[in-house]
Design an enzyme around this catalytic site. Structure first.
Site, PDB file in Angstrom:
ATOM      1  CG  ASP A   1      -2.215  -0.945   0.991  1.00  0.00           C
ATOM      2  OD1 ASP A   1      -2.896  -0.795  -0.051  1.00  0.00           O
ATOM      3  OD2 ASP A   1      -2.254  -1.901   1.805  1.00  0.00           O
TER       4      ASP A   1
ATOM      5  CG  ASP B   1      -3.624   6.581   4.266  1.00  0.00           C
ATOM      6  OD1 ASP B   1      -4.519   7.379   4.659  1.00  0.00           O
ATOM      7  OD2 ASP B   1      -3.889   5.776   3.434  1.00  0.00           O
TER       8      ASP B   1
ATOM      9  CG  HIS C   1      -8.793   6.710   5.396  1.00  0.00           C
ATOM     10  ND1 HIS C   1      -8.253   6.258   4.581  1.00  0.00           N
ATOM     11  CD2 HIS C   1      -8.274   6.438   6.659  1.00  0.00           C
ATOM     12  CE1 HIS C   1      -7.241   5.494   4.987  1.00  0.00           C
ATOM     13  NE2 HIS C   1      -7.282   5.426   6.300  1.00  0.00           N
TER      14      HIS C   1
ATOM     15  CB  CYS D   1      -4.817   8.123  -0.580  1.00  0.00           C
ATOM     16  SG  CYS D   1      -5.705   7.337  -1.555  1.00  0.00           S
TER      17      CYS D   1
HETATM   18  C1  CIR Z   1      -5.366   0.745   3.017  1.00  0.00           C
HETATM   19  O1  CIR Z   1      -6.583  -0.253   3.361  1.00  0.00           O
HETATM   20  O2  CIR Z   1      -4.650   1.126   3.748  1.00  0.00           O
HETATM   21  C2  CIR Z   1      -5.117   0.827   1.390  1.00  0.00           C
HETATM   22  N1  CIR Z   1      -5.478  -0.186   0.734  1.00  0.00           N
HETATM   23  C3  CIR Z   1      -5.953   1.995   0.950  1.00  0.00           C
HETATM   24  C4  CIR Z   1      -5.715   3.587   1.434  1.00  0.00           C
HETATM   25  C5  CIR Z   1      -6.249   4.605   0.990  1.00  0.00           C
HETATM   26  N2  CIR Z   1      -5.797   5.726   1.735  1.00  0.00           N
HETATM   27  C6  CIR Z   1      -6.484   6.888   1.690  1.00  0.00           C
HETATM   28  O3  CIR Z   1      -7.710   6.930   1.410  1.00  0.00           O
HETATM   29  N3  CIR Z   1      -5.999   8.118   2.477  1.00  0.00           N
END
Ligand code: CIR
Length: 258
Positions: free
Chosen positions: A60, A66, A160, A247
């Site tokens: 990821d 994040d 989120h 993200c």
């Molecule tokens: C996760 O589950 O952490 C990743 N597959 C997706 C993260 C997406 N991040 C975001 O929307 N800020």
């Protein structure tokens, strides 16, 4: 200068974390091509794009948002709510060190950058499965000295806070009324996504332009009709990894007069 950190899509993206979606095959080549188009948008919007190198064993890692919350005064390195993503912090820490004083969320706090929405001097933080009360407490302890307040916002049925609501202009939000209550945000107007496009609330605002996934034509039309400068991007592959457009980058002013 405005910096945008991005990261190459990991070759292991097929093993990404999934919470609300069923696993589907992700075409790595296509995902990388689409990510290049996204980066091109950032260049065109005036950002200096710095692509971090691939983290092949961190599925990821393309979702750099994040891992940090970058404010003018300080960058907070988060402690992601899912264990598999905590290793992503090292390279983000190294990337941000030249630009900001750094602070860290520490155990047992958890915080995902995707849960932090800044509106002026208020940081709204999602009460999600990824970010806990201790994470919010530590964030507040860091930022209150700089004049920010931290407010908890409930979210349902999404990953989120920024899956449910994002900023599309200084005084305007785009939101999904099924996932978040817009009354939680003070002093701003809110536009709802088209009911047939629940995932359309994740938009990225850069230089007055609003990036939205091309998969949401009705919401794009709705915003365009209201006068927003909307730029559709095709992010179909990373959408399968539960990623949105915010993200995939960390966008901030290189130097800020404080
Ligand atoms: C996760 O589950 O952490 C990743 N597959 C997706 C993260 C997406 N991040 C975001 O929307 N800020």
């Amino acid at each position: 200068m405005v910096i945008a950190f991005t990261r190459e899509v990991s070759s292991s993206i097929g093993r990404c974390e999934l919470t609300h979606l069923e696993r589907q095959p992700i075409d790595l080549g296509k995902a990388r091509d689409q990510h290049r188009d996204y980066e091109r948008f950032l260049w065109d919007a005036g950002c200096t794009v710095r692509r971090l190198k691939e983290e092949a064993e961190m599925p990821d890692a393309v979702f750099v948002e994040d891992i940090a919350v970058v404010l003018d005064e300080v960058a907070i390195i988060t402690r992601p709510g899912t264990r598999s993503r905590r290793r992503e912090r090292l390279s983000i820490t190294q990337a941000l060190e030249p630009f900001r004083r750094l602070a860290r969320i520490r155990a047992p706090g958890t915080l995902d950058g995707g849960d932090v929405l800044r509106i002026g001097r208020t940081l709204y933080v999602g009460q999600s499965i990824r970010s806990n009360e201790e994470g919010r407490r530590q964030l507040r302890a860091v930022v209150s000295g700089y004049g920010y307040s931290v407010r908890r916002v409930a979210v349902v049925d999404c990953l989120h806070l920024k899956s449910a609501v994002t900023v599309v202009a200084e005084d305007n939000l785009l939101f999904n009324p099924g996932w978040v209550d817009a009354n939680a945000f003070q002093g701003v107007q809110a536009i709802a996504v088209d009911p047939e496009e629940p995932a359309a609330a994740n938009a990225l605002l850069v230089a007055g332009r609003v990036v939205l996934p091309a998969q949401h034509p009705r919401t794009i039309e709705r915003l365009s009709r209201s006068g927003f400068d909307v730029r559709p991007v095709d992010v179909s592959e990373l959408t399968k990894a539960e990623g949105g457009v915010t993200c995939c980058s960390l966008v901030f002013d290189e130097k800020v007069a404080i």
